[in-house]
Design a protein around this motif. Structure first.
Motif, PDB file in Angstrom:
ATOM      1  N   VAL A   4       0.834  -1.200   0.000  1.00  0.00           N
ATOM      2  CA  VAL A   4       0.000   0.000   0.000  1.00  0.00           C
ATOM      3  C   VAL A   4       0.873   1.256   0.000  1.00  0.00           C
ATOM      4  O   VAL A   4       0.640   2.194  -0.770  1.00  0.00           O
ATOM      5  CB  VAL A   4      -0.962   0.000   1.208  1.00  0.00           C
ATOM      6  CG1 VAL A   4      -1.608   1.358   1.400  1.00  0.00           C
ATOM      7  CG2 VAL A   4      -2.027  -1.076   1.034  1.00  0.00           C
ATOM      8  N   GLY A   5       1.905   1.291   0.855  1.00  0.00           N
ATOM      9  CA  GLY A   5       2.782   2.448   0.919  1.00  0.00           C
ATOM     10  C   GLY A   5       3.472   2.728  -0.400  1.00  0.00           C
ATOM     11  O   GLY A   5       3.522   3.875  -0.868  1.00  0.00           O
ATOM     12  N   LEU A   8       0.858   4.018  -2.952  1.00  0.00           N
ATOM     13  CA  LEU A   8       0.454   5.400  -2.707  1.00  0.00           C
ATOM     14  C   LEU A   8       1.575   6.402  -2.969  1.00  0.00           C
ATOM     15  O   LEU A   8       1.351   7.439  -3.605  1.00  0.00           O
ATOM     16  CB  LEU A   8      -0.037   5.568  -1.262  1.00  0.00           C
ATOM     17  CG  LEU A   8      -1.336   4.864  -0.880  1.00  0.00           C
ATOM     18  CD1 LEU A   8      -1.562   4.953   0.625  1.00  0.00           C
ATOM     19  CD2 LEU A   8      -2.520   5.468  -1.642  1.00  0.00           C
ATOM     20  N   PHE A   9       2.770   6.102  -2.481  1.00  0.00           N
ATOM     21  CA  PHE A   9       3.821   7.120  -2.448  1.00  0.00           C
ATOM     22  C   PHE A   9       4.901   6.976  -3.520  1.00  0.00           C
ATOM     23  O   PHE A   9       5.588   7.943  -3.813  1.00  0.00           O
ATOM     24  CB  PHE A   9       4.450   7.167  -1.058  1.00  0.00           C
ATOM     25  CG  PHE A   9       3.432   7.434   0.009  1.00  0.00           C
ATOM     26  CD1 PHE A   9       2.760   8.639   0.068  1.00  0.00           C
ATOM     27  CD2 PHE A   9       3.103   6.458   0.926  1.00  0.00           C
ATOM     28  CE1 PHE A   9       1.798   8.889   1.027  1.00  0.00           C
ATOM     29  CE2 PHE A   9       2.143   6.688   1.902  1.00  0.00           C
ATOM     30  CZ  PHE A   9       1.492   7.910   1.949  1.00  0.00           C
ATOM     31  N   LEU A  10       5.031   5.798  -4.109  1.00  0.00           N
ATOM     32  CA  LEU A  10       5.998   5.634  -5.190  1.00  0.00           C
ATOM     33  C   LEU A  10       5.320   5.577  -6.556  1.00  0.00           C
ATOM     34  O   LEU A  10       5.860   6.076  -7.540  1.00  0.00           O
ATOM     35  CB  LEU A  10       6.859   4.382  -4.976  1.00  0.00           C
ATOM     36  CG  LEU A  10       7.773   4.399  -3.767  1.00  0.00           C
ATOM     37  CD1 LEU A  10       8.550   3.094  -3.665  1.00  0.00           C
ATOM     38  CD2 LEU A  10       8.734   5.577  -3.830  1.00  0.00           C
ATOM     39  N   ALA A  16      -8.707   4.368  -4.049  1.00  0.00           N
ATOM     40  CA  ALA A  16      -9.587   3.532  -4.875  1.00  0.00           C
ATOM     41  C   ALA A  16      -8.779   2.659  -5.835  1.00  0.00           C
ATOM     42  O   ALA A  16      -9.115   1.484  -6.051  1.00  0.00           O
ATOM     43  CB  ALA A  16     -10.564   4.420  -5.655  1.00  0.00           C
ATOM     44  N   GLU A  17      -7.719   3.211  -6.385  1.00  0.00           N
ATOM     45  CA  GLU A  17      -6.883   2.423  -7.288  1.00  0.00           C
ATOM     46  C   GLU A  17      -6.178   1.285  -6.556  1.00  0.00           C
ATOM     47  O   GLU A  17      -6.047   0.181  -7.080  1.00  0.00           O
ATOM     48  CB  GLU A  17      -5.866   3.334  -7.981  1.00  0.00           C
ATOM     49  CG  GLU A  17      -6.488   4.301  -8.969  1.00  0.00           C
ATOM     50  CD  GLU A  17      -5.538   5.386  -9.446  1.00  0.00           C
ATOM     51  OE1 GLU A  17      -5.685   5.821 -10.602  1.00  0.00           O
ATOM     52  OE2 GLU A  17      -4.654   5.807  -8.667  1.00  0.00           O
ATOM     53  N   SER A  35      -5.967   3.935   3.472  1.00  0.00           N
ATOM     54  CA  SER A  35      -5.491   5.213   4.020  1.00  0.00           C
ATOM     55  C   SER A  35      -4.738   5.008   5.336  1.00  0.00           C
ATOM     56  O   SER A  35      -3.659   5.564   5.542  1.00  0.00           O
ATOM     57  CB  SER A  35      -6.674   6.157   4.238  1.00  0.00           C
ATOM     58  OG  SER A  35      -6.252   7.363   4.808  1.00  0.00           O
ATOM     59  N   LEU A  36      -5.287   4.175   6.216  1.00  0.00           N
ATOM     60  CA  LEU A  36      -4.633   3.898   7.500  1.00  0.00           C
ATOM     61  C   LEU A  36      -3.296   3.181   7.301  1.00  0.00           C
ATOM     62  O   LEU A  36      -2.307   3.501   7.970  1.00  0.00           O
ATOM     63  CB  LEU A  36      -5.553   3.073   8.401  1.00  0.00           C
ATOM     64  CG  LEU A  36      -6.783   3.807   8.936  1.00  0.00           C
ATOM     65  CD1 LEU A  36      -7.716   2.822   9.634  1.00  0.00           C
ATOM     66  CD2 LEU A  36      -6.377   4.923   9.882  1.00  0.00           C
ATOM     67  N   LEU A  37      -3.255   2.220   6.377  1.00  0.00           N
ATOM     68  CA  LEU A  37      -1.998   1.525   6.098  1.00  0.00           C
ATOM     69  C   LEU A  37      -0.969   2.483   5.502  1.00  0.00           C
ATOM     70  O   LEU A  37       0.223   2.377   5.787  1.00  0.00           O
ATOM     71  CB  LEU A  37      -2.232   0.341   5.168  1.00  0.00           C
ATOM     72  CG  LEU A  37      -2.927  -0.862   5.798  1.00  0.00           C
ATOM     73  CD1 LEU A  37      -3.294  -1.884   4.724  1.00  0.00           C
ATOM     74  CD2 LEU A  37      -2.062  -1.486   6.873  1.00  0.00           C
ATOM     75  N   GLY A  38      -1.425   3.421   4.689  1.00  0.00           N
ATOM     76  CA  GLY A  38      -0.524   4.427   4.130  1.00  0.00           C
ATOM     77  C   GLY A  38       0.083   5.301   5.220  1.00  0.00           C
ATOM     78  O   GLY A  38       1.288   5.585   5.195  1.00  0.00           O
TER      79      GLY A  38
END
Length: 150
Positions: A4-5, A8-10, A16-17, A35-38
């Protein structure tokens, strides 16, 4: 959490994706959980970075030092994100959210960098009044250059 991180960030995916990607791998997860895992990923990344700071500093000393690039960015009314990178190793030295790009808020960030990594060989930044004043306060006498992109 790592998947997830990175998504989202890389790979710049939104919640949603990421939910859709994970569903293709038979992992059912809500956008809120993504979102929480991010957020958890960012916290753990920051803790790992802090734990490795002494080794990073030692490596930079072995290579002869570091050049500290500083910049802050802001979108609308969001807080400023102040970041620093060593341009010799391309290692991010630190990030912090600031309510304003002024000396009073930048000085503590620079003091943390100085404590963790020592005094840089040089500094590179824009001509913002806050950065100029903070750099002069925390790193007097250090070679100070204006970034040609600014």
């Amino acid at each position: 959490m790592v998947y997830v991180g990175k998504a989202l960030f890389l790979r710049h995916r939104n919640e949603a994706e990421v939910v859709a990607e994970l569903a293709q791998q038979n992992v059912r997860i809500s956008p809120r959980e993504v979102s929480l895992l991010g957020m958890k990923f960012i916290v753990y990344l920051a803790l790992a970075h802090r734990r490795r700071a002494p080794a990073i500093a030692a490596d930079m000393r072995l290579r002869g030092g570091y050049i500290c690039h500083l910049d802050a960015t802001c979108e609308g009314r969001d807080p400023f994100l102040m970041s620093s990178i060593d341009s010799l190793s391309n290692i991010v030295l630190g990030n912090v959210k600031l309510p304003a790009e002024d000396e009073a808020h930048i000085v503590p960030f620079l003091k943390r960098l100085k404590h963790a990594f020592g005094v840089p060989l040089a500094l590179v930044h824009d001509m913002g009044k806050g950065i100029l004043a903070a750099v002069a306060s925390v790193f007097p006498g250090v070679a100070d250059f204006i970034c040609h992109f600014h």
